[in-house]
Design an enzyme around this catalytic site. Structure first.
Site, PDB file in Angstrom:
ATOM      1  N   LYS A  61      -2.754  -0.226   7.304  1.00  0.00           N
ATOM      2  CA  LYS A  61      -2.873   1.229   7.248  1.00  0.00           C
ATOM      3  C   LYS A  61      -3.808   1.774   8.326  1.00  0.00           C
ATOM      4  CE  LYS A  61      -1.897   1.861   2.308  1.00  0.00           C
ATOM      5  NZ  LYS A  61      -0.990   2.985   2.122  1.00  0.00           N
TER       6      LYS A  61
ATOM      7  N   THR B 179       0.156   4.546   6.647  1.00  0.00           N
ATOM      8  CA  THR B 179       0.142   5.968   6.945  1.00  0.00           C
ATOM      9  C   THR B 179      -1.277   6.452   7.207  1.00  0.00           C
ATOM     10  OG1 THR B 179       2.106   6.436   5.640  1.00  0.00           O
ATOM     11  CG2 THR B 179       0.616   8.254   5.952  1.00  0.00           C
TER      12      THR B 179
ATOM     13  N   ASN C  25       3.172   0.114  -6.347  1.00  0.00           N
ATOM     14  CA  ASN C  25       1.924   0.689  -5.836  1.00  0.00           C
ATOM     15  C   ASN C  25       1.881   2.196  -6.008  1.00  0.00           C
ATOM     16  OD1 ASN C  25       1.667   2.307  -3.047  1.00  0.00           O
ATOM     17  ND2 ASN C  25       3.533   1.078  -2.978  1.00  0.00           N
TER      18      ASN C  25
ATOM     19  N   MET D  42      -0.867   3.750  -4.046  1.00  0.00           N
ATOM     20  CA  MET D  42      -2.076   3.752  -3.215  1.00  0.00           C
ATOM     21  C   MET D  42      -2.567   5.174  -2.906  1.00  0.00           C
ATOM     22  SD  MET D  42      -2.383   0.455  -2.840  1.00  0.00           S
ATOM     23  CE  MET D  42      -3.594   0.185  -1.583  1.00  0.00           C
ATOM     24  N   GLY D  43      -1.660   6.060  -2.479  1.00  0.00           N
ATOM     25  CA  GLY D  43      -2.059   7.443  -2.193  1.00  0.00           C
ATOM     26  C   GLY D  43      -2.740   7.624  -0.842  1.00  0.00           C
ATOM     27  N   PHE D  44      -2.200   6.954   0.176  1.00  0.00           N
ATOM     28  CA  PHE D  44      -2.679   7.127   1.568  1.00  0.00           C
ATOM     29  C   PHE D  44      -4.178   6.886   1.725  1.00  0.00           C
ATOM     30  CE2 PHE D  44       0.911  10.410   2.648  1.00  0.00           C
ATOM     31  CZ  PHE D  44       1.835   9.391   2.595  1.00  0.00           C
TER      32      PHE D  44
ATOM     33  N   ASN E 282       2.654   5.748  11.633  1.00  0.00           N
ATOM     34  CA  ASN E 282       3.231   6.481  10.523  1.00  0.00           C
ATOM     35  C   ASN E 282       2.170   7.491  10.080  1.00  0.00           C
ATOM     36  OD1 ASN E 282       3.546   7.072   7.631  1.00  0.00           O
ATOM     37  ND2 ASN E 282       5.225   5.612   7.678  1.00  0.00           N
TER      38      ASN E 282
ATOM     39  N   SER F  93       6.661   9.264   0.658  1.00  0.00           N
ATOM     40  CA  SER F  93       5.828   8.497  -0.262  1.00  0.00           C
ATOM     41  C   SER F  93       5.840   9.184  -1.622  1.00  0.00           C
ATOM     42  CB  SER F  93       4.395   8.413   0.261  1.00  0.00           C
ATOM     43  OG  SER F  93       3.574   7.950  -0.791  1.00  0.00           O
TER      44      SER F  93
ATOM     45  N   ASN G  39       3.558   8.890  -3.740  1.00  0.00           N
ATOM     46  CA  ASN G  39       2.178   8.929  -4.245  1.00  0.00           C
ATOM     47  C   ASN G  39       1.335  10.077  -3.717  1.00  0.00           C
ATOM     48  OD1 ASN G  39       2.717   6.539  -5.720  1.00  0.00           O
ATOM     49  ND2 ASN G  39       2.497   5.387  -3.813  1.00  0.00           N
ATOM     50  N   THR G  40       1.965  11.030  -3.032  1.00  0.00           N
ATOM     51  CA  THR G  40       1.280  12.259  -2.624  1.00  0.00           C
ATOM     52  C   THR G  40       2.112  13.391  -3.206  1.00  0.00           C
ATOM     53  OG1 THR G  40       0.371  11.310  -0.607  1.00  0.00           O
ATOM     54  CG2 THR G  40       0.587  13.692  -0.632  1.00  0.00           C
TER      55      THR G  40
ATOM     56  N   LYS H  22      10.669   8.975   7.960  1.00  0.00           N
ATOM     57  CA  LYS H  22      10.846   7.953   6.929  1.00  0.00           C
ATOM     58  C   LYS H  22      11.294   8.619   5.634  1.00  0.00           C
ATOM     59  CE  LYS H  22       8.815   3.898   4.823  1.00  0.00           C
ATOM     60  NZ  LYS H  22       7.731   2.940   4.929  1.00  0.00           N
TER      61      LYS H  22
ATOM     62  N   ASN I 265      11.531   4.236   2.043  1.00  0.00           N
ATOM     63  CA  ASN I 265      10.239   4.059   1.373  1.00  0.00           C
ATOM     64  C   ASN I 265      10.469   3.411   0.002  1.00  0.00           C
ATOM     65  OD1 ASN I 265       7.437   4.486   0.763  1.00  0.00           O
ATOM     66  ND2 ASN I 265       7.494   6.216   2.171  1.00  0.00           N
ATOM     67  N   THR I 266       9.455   3.316  -0.824  1.00  0.00           N
ATOM     68  CA  THR I 266       9.593   2.727  -2.164  1.00  0.00           C
ATOM     69  C   THR I 266      10.390   3.669  -3.082  1.00  0.00           C
ATOM     70  OG1 THR I 266       7.486   3.743  -2.749  1.00  0.00           O
ATOM     71  CG2 THR I 266       7.421   1.456  -2.029  1.00  0.00           C
TER      72      THR I 266
ATOM     73  N   TYR J 144       7.601  -5.684   4.251  1.00  0.00           N
ATOM     74  CA  TYR J 144       6.275  -5.609   3.648  1.00  0.00           C
ATOM     75  C   TYR J 144       6.224  -6.594   2.480  1.00  0.00           C
ATOM     76  CZ  TYR J 144       1.869  -3.753   1.775  1.00  0.00           C
ATOM     77  OH  TYR J 144       0.580  -3.623   1.335  1.00  0.00           O
TER      78      TYR J 144
HETATM   79  C1  LIG Z   1       1.188  -1.578  -1.154  1.00  0.00           C
HETATM   80  C2  LIG Z   1       2.134  -0.776  -0.347  1.00  0.00           C
HETATM   81  C3  LIG Z   1       1.671   0.265   0.434  1.00  0.00           C
HETATM   82  C4  LIG Z   1       2.545   1.040   1.185  1.00  0.00           C
HETATM   83  N1  LIG Z   1       2.050   2.039   1.959  1.00  0.00           N
HETATM   84  C5  LIG Z   1       2.910   2.778   2.708  1.00  0.00           C
HETATM   85  C6  LIG Z   1       2.413   3.808   3.536  1.00  0.00           C
HETATM   86  O1  LIG Z   1       1.217   4.041   3.649  1.00  0.00           O
HETATM   87  N2  LIG Z   1       3.323   4.539   4.245  1.00  0.00           N
HETATM   88  C7  LIG Z   1       4.669   4.306   4.174  1.00  0.00           C
HETATM   89  O2  LIG Z   1       5.444   4.997   4.848  1.00  0.00           O
HETATM   90  N3  LIG Z   1       5.152   3.304   3.415  1.00  0.00           N
HETATM   91  C8  LIG Z   1       4.320   2.551   2.681  1.00  0.00           C
HETATM   92  N4  LIG Z   1       4.814   1.543   1.901  1.00  0.00           N
HETATM   93  C9  LIG Z   1       6.274   1.330   1.845  1.00  0.00           C
HETATM   94  C10 LIG Z   1       6.730   0.230   2.786  1.00  0.00           C
HETATM   95  O3  LIG Z   1       6.477   0.563   4.129  1.00  0.00           O
HETATM   96  C11 LIG Z   1       8.237  -0.006   2.625  1.00  0.00           C
HETATM   97  O4  LIG Z   1       8.937   1.155   2.981  1.00  0.00           O
HETATM   98  C12 LIG Z   1       8.617  -0.378   1.197  1.00  0.00           C
HETATM   99  O5  LIG Z   1       7.639  -1.186   0.606  1.00  0.00           O
HETATM  100  C13 LIG Z   1       9.963  -1.119   1.141  1.00  0.00           C
HETATM  101  O6  LIG Z   1       9.922  -2.316   1.898  1.00  0.00           O
HETATM  102  P1  LIG Z   1       9.640  -3.763   1.251  1.00  0.00           P
HETATM  103  O7  LIG Z   1      10.597  -3.904   0.102  1.00  0.00           O
HETATM  104  O8  LIG Z   1       9.868  -4.723   2.372  1.00  0.00           O
HETATM  105  O9  LIG Z   1       8.243  -3.747   0.800  1.00  0.00           O
HETATM  106  C14 LIG Z   1       3.948   0.761   1.142  1.00  0.00           C
HETATM  107  C15 LIG Z   1       4.418  -0.300   0.367  1.00  0.00           C
HETATM  108  C16 LIG Z   1       3.542  -1.071  -0.374  1.00  0.00           C
HETATM  109  C17 LIG Z   1       4.081  -2.209  -1.206  1.00  0.00           C
END
Ligand SMILES: Cc1cc2nc3c(=O)[nH]c(=O)nc-3n(C[C@H](O)[C@H](O)[C@H](O)COP(=O)(O)O)c2cc1C
Length: 378
Positions: free
Chosen positions: A87, A107, A132, A134-136, A161, A197, A199-200, A241, A268-269, A338
């Site tokens: 991050k 991010t 997660n 996390m919330g940036f 990002n 995200s 989480n925001t 994204k 994203n998630t 990730y």
């Molecule tokens: C712990 C954690 C933190 C993440 N933080 C961010 C973030 O800050 N910004 C973002 O765009 N995506 C974030 N992601 C999402 C990942 O970049 C990715 O889009 C998502 O996890 C799907 O890919 P994966 O299945 O390979 O993990 C985060 C994912 C995880 C697990």
């Protein structure tokens, strides 16, 4: 074009049998911090070159480039690190040594932000997933920009990002994105606007067509002004994204094209909870295996909607070369990992790159570039 699962390399099997069980005994966020520090230490004592030697796969068939109206980005291989892992861009040099073809850091918000209270990251090993909220949490674009000049330039593209701070009202969100673009402009090969995200609060509303188009145009305009003032050759490429939970990929693709961005990072998630065997908290986002098909489906629909005119980066549940190849066939020119890195370990980029070469050959493609979107009927 069958889908067969391969087993990991020797290194990956060692990680899964010996290192992972030990690491998984400790809280995930603690392990994450230690891993980043460990990578930095090993790179500082000169092990970076050794890692790179064993983990980089060099082959013309893996090279991908992105031509933009202001230049060209060359990726030595299509496997990148997804946002959220580094991050604060604190281990970029060391991560390059793991054989990635590019890095997406962040991010980042303009100023430092603590993120949500802990616990905010959990593993779900039975489902090969992470959860997660996390919330940036990040040290802020200002600090990252101030120390970047001291870094050696990496041999792979690095993207930032960027997102909206928690306390910035949604109506003023554009200001945060523009501020981070200004701060990081000299060091960015590309920017990714994170509007997805979970989480925001409210962030995903920035995916609405009119809002997103306005935001993209404002960022493009600012980058043009900055390019005129600076002496850097070419502007960074611009990506958005997106979330896997959007119901209208057609509108999204059209909006991103109208806004003048180069492409989309999908995805994203997810806020959905299907594919999970245990109870997962209702807030936050899920990544890993349960997300794979959902994000590949979004990717395919974006590829079809844009008829190949957008450069797509596929992310979500990539654990193997087969997973990566599936995303390439669905329209991704690049993929990111990730959760796969957490479950499969540090040789993942190498394993995927090697496996991709085999899969391309099996299906008669001479390069990744040639295979992009070949699984999609337009
Ligand atoms: C712990 C954690 C933190 C993440 N933080 C961010 C973030 O800050 N910004 C973002 O765009 N995506 C974030 N992601 C999402 C990942 O970049 C990715 O889009 C998502 O996890 C799907 O890919 P994966 O299945 O390979 O993990 C985060 C994912 C995880 C697990």
């Amino acid at each position: 074009m069958k889908r067969e699962e391969s087993t990991g390399s020797f290194g990956t099997e060692v990680y899964k049998k010996i290192f992972r069980p030990v690491l998984f005994r400790f809280p995930p966020e603690m392990v994450h911090g230690l891993v980043l520090e460990g990578l930095n230490v090993s790179s500082a004592v000169g092990l970076g070159g050794l890692f790179r030697k064993y983990l980089s796969v060099r082959d013309e068939a893996l090279q991908v480039s992105l031509a933009t109206d202001s230049g060209r980005l060359d990726f030595p291989n299509p496997v990148g690190l997804a946002a959220g892992f580094d991050k604060d861009a604190s281990a970029a040099g060391a991560l390059e040594g793991l054989g990635f073809g590019f890095l997406e850091v962040g991010t980042l918000t303009p100023r430092p932000q603590k993120g949500n209270p802990r616990p905010r990251l959990r593993r779900f090993p039975a489902d090969s997933a992470l959860w997660n909220r996390m919330g940036f949490n990040n040290i802020g674009a200002e600090r990252v920009a101030s120390r970047f000049p001291r870094r050696r330039r990496l041999g792979i593209p690095v993207g930032f990002n960027i997102g909206k701070a928690k306390n910035t009202p949604l109506e003023a969100a554009a200001g945060d994105y523009l501020k981070s673009v200004e701060l990081l402009f000299p060091w960015a090969d590309f920017f990714v606007l994170n509007v997805s995200s979970p989480n925001t609060a409210g962030l995903r509303e920035l995916q609405a067509a009119a809002v997103l188009e306005r935001l993209l145009k404002a960022v493009r305009r600012r980058m043009e002004e900055l390019a005129l003032k600076s002496n850097r050759a070419g502007r960074p490429a611009l990506f958005v994204k997106v979330s896997p939970d959007e119901s209208s990929p057609d509108t999204l693709a059209e909006t991103v094209l109208r806004g003048g961005a180069a492409g989309i990072v999908a995805t994203n998630t997810t806020v959905r909870r299907d594919g999970l065997s245990g109870p997962v908290p209702p807030d936050g986002g899920v990544s890993g295996r349960p997300l794979r098909e959902r994000s590949t489906d979004m990717l395919r629909r974006l590829y079809r909607a844009s008829r190949g005119r957008l450069f797509l980066i596929g992310v979500g549940g990539v654990f193997t070369a087969e997973d990566a190849y599936e995303k390439v066939l669905a329209g991704a020119s690049l993929v990111e990992v990730y959760t796969g890195l957490v479950y499969e370990g540090p040789a993942l980029a190498r394993d995927i790159n090697r496996g991709l070469l085999t899969l391309l050959k099996r299906d008669g493609f001479s390069s990744v570039r040639e295979a992009v979107g070949k699984g999609v009927k337009i």
